[in-house]
Write a protein that holds these residues in place. Structure first.
Motif: not given
Length: 92
Positions: A53-56, A58-62, A81-90
């Motif tokens: 999920n962290n790699n996802i 990072k890839d999104f941010e790049s 999308r759920r992974i990105l949303r949860e990562h932003k929230k955390s």
């Protein structure tokens, strides 16, 4: 989880007492609260998924798009999308 024979691990007086409540059936004895592990701790899958999920993220941010991430990680777009949303929230 494997079954154990009560007569091989419990004292006879305890077996007799249990038989007052339940005779000849299966009885599940849960782990003590102090011995419980959360999901994925014993197999390491929780750590693997966090790394993925962290790699996802990072890839999104790049600059990768959701559909590209979906193809790369073999997940449906809603999961990405759920992974990105949860990562932003955390990380707030």
């Amino acid at each position: 989880m494997k079954y154990e024979k009560a007569q091989e691990i419990l004292p006879q007086d305890l077996i007799n007492k249990i038989q007052e409540f339940m005779d000849g059936g299966y009885l599940y004895i849960p782990k003590a609260e102090t011995n419980k592990r959360s999901w994925g701790d014993s197999t390491g899958i929780k750590k693997e998924l966090n790394n993925r999920n962290n790699n996802i993220y990072k890839d999104f941010e790049s600059g990768m798009k959701v559909d590209e991430l979906s193809n790369k990680y073999y997940l449906v777009e809603n999961s990405i999308r759920r992974i990105l949303r949860e990562h932003k929230k955390s990380n707030k």
